[in-house]
Design an enzyme around this catalytic site. Structure first.
Site, short mmCIF file in Angstrom:
data_model
loop_
_atom_site.label_atom_id
_atom_site.label_comp_id
_atom_site.label_asym_id
_atom_site.label_seq_id
_atom_site.Cartn_x
_atom_site.Cartn_y
_atom_site.Cartn_z
N ARG A 154 -7.13 12.79 1.17
CA ARG A 154 -5.38 13.46 1.78
C ARG A 154 -4.46 12.66 1.84
O ARG A 154 -3.79 13.64 2.02
CB ARG A 154 -6.40 12.86 3.64
CG ARG A 154 -6.28 11.40 4.04
CD ARG A 154 -6.41 11.21 5.32
NE ARG A 154 -7.50 11.37 5.79
CZ ARG A 154 -8.01 10.90 6.62
NH1 ARG A 154 -7.12 10.22 7.81
NH2 ARG A 154 -9.29 10.85 7.25
N ASN A 206 1.00 -1.26 0.18
CA ASN A 206 -0.15 -0.16 -0.37
C ASN A 206 0.80 0.90 0.52
O ASN A 206 1.37 1.25 1.17
CB ASN A 206 -1.19 0.24 1.11
CG ASN A 206 -1.95 1.19 1.17
OD1 ASN A 206 -1.55 2.29 1.42
ND2 ASN A 206 -2.88 0.93 1.89
N1 PXP Z 1 -5.78 -3.26 4.45
C1 PXP Z 1 -7.36 -2.69 3.95
C2 PXP Z 1 -8.36 -2.50 3.87
C3 PXP Z 1 -6.79 -1.12 4.78
O1 PXP Z 1 -7.53 0.34 5.28
C4 PXP Z 1 -5.11 -1.09 5.33
C5 PXP Z 1 -4.85 0.78 5.37
O2 PXP Z 1 -5.25 1.34 4.62
C6 PXP Z 1 -4.06 -1.51 5.10
C7 PXP Z 1 -4.81 -2.84 4.40
C8 PXP Z 1 -3.31 -1.16 5.44
O3 PXP Z 1 -2.77 -1.15 6.64
P1 PXP Z 1 -1.67 -0.46 7.61
O4 PXP Z 1 -1.10 0.34 6.36
O5 PXP Z 1 -1.68 -0.17 8.28
O6 PXP Z 1 -0.08 -2.08 6.94
#
Ligand code: PXP
Length: 239
Positions: free
Chosen positions: A51, A9
């Site tokens: 954001r 991500n």
């Molecule tokens: N999966 C989902 C559905 C999320 O909303 C998020 C956060 O955006 C993540 C995974 C990833 O989480 P993190 O940034 O804490 O690794």
């Protein structure tokens, strides 16, 4: 055991960019670097308030990466329209409150199945794999299957915050997905220190990880952070 994918991500690359209103760091470049280092897919969340990821990022990343794009979105008409125009590989429906810092809990699919079912149907009809981001709870899994989702992403946030019994809940929920015909993913709050027990759950075929990897990249670089996470995932599955 089934292979397990890592979705990286890149939202918080955009957070850093937006903090100064510059064009860098570029989340598209981060996505390409993560893929070159072994990421199996890229995840972005276009929030209602924009954001971090912005509309133009979605189009550029969708067009210029050669791995699947997982588009996280609130269950709103605006986001469904954007998804239908952009055609990502997958959409993950998440709850979204403007004031929250991150996605705090899973989507209440069981409580909103009438509203969610038509959205899932429209996305699915467009050939998009639809995922529901839910807490590890039977009612949420059952409702996700009932409204036609192909995937559930189990919310690992409570486990990562050390809530007692949460790992067991995740193990049990993952174990129920196959009988419901659901593919099982997991994510939120995962780090090098806590990923092992989640990566070891046999039914989980994808982890989506963002904040920790981008934070770690400040010190070690993004390729090293991605490579180490993948190595930990493989080790947890005995590969
Ligand atoms: N999966 C989902 C559905 C999320 O909303 C998020 C956060 O955006 C993540 C995974 C990833 O989480 P993190 O940034 O804490 O690794």
């Amino acid at each position: 055991m089934k292979p397990q994918r890592l979705g990286v991500n890149v939202d918080h690359v955009a957070t850093l960019r937006n903090a100064r209103g510059e064009a860098y760091p570029d989340p598209l470049l981060a996505a390409q670097v993560a893929i070159a280092a072994g990421a199996d897919g890229i995840t972005i969340h276009l929030r209602e308030d924009r954001r971090h990821i912005r509309d133009a990022d979605v189009l550029r990343i969708r067009g210029l990466i050669d791995k699947p794009l997982n588009f996280e979105m609130a269950a709103t008409e605006e986001m469904v329209e954007i998804a239908l125009r952009t055609r990502p590989h997958g959409c993950c429906l998440v709850p979204e409150k403007r004031s929250e810092v991150t996605t705090e809990g899973g989507l209440d699919v069981a409580g909103h199945r009438m509203a969610l079912a038509p959205m899932v149907g429209r996305l699915r009809d467009a050939g998009i794999r639809v995922s529901m981001f839910v807490d590890p709870d039977w009612a949420q899994l059952e409702a996700s299957a009932e409204i036609g989702a192909a995937v559930v992403e189990l919310h690992t946030g409570a486990y990562c915050h050390g809530r007692e019994g949460e790992l067991q809940r995740l193990v049990e929920a993952a174990g129920l997905t196959e009988s419901l015909g659901l593919e099982c993913h997991a994510g939120h709050g995962l780090t090098f220190d806590n990923v092992g027990p989640i990566a070891a759950i046999p039914e989980i075929v994808e982890l989506n990880i963002g904040h920790f990897l981008i934070a770690r990249a400040i010190f070690d670089g993004l390729p090293a952070a991605v490579q180490r996470m993948k190595a930990l995932m493989r080790a947890a599955r005995g590969e």
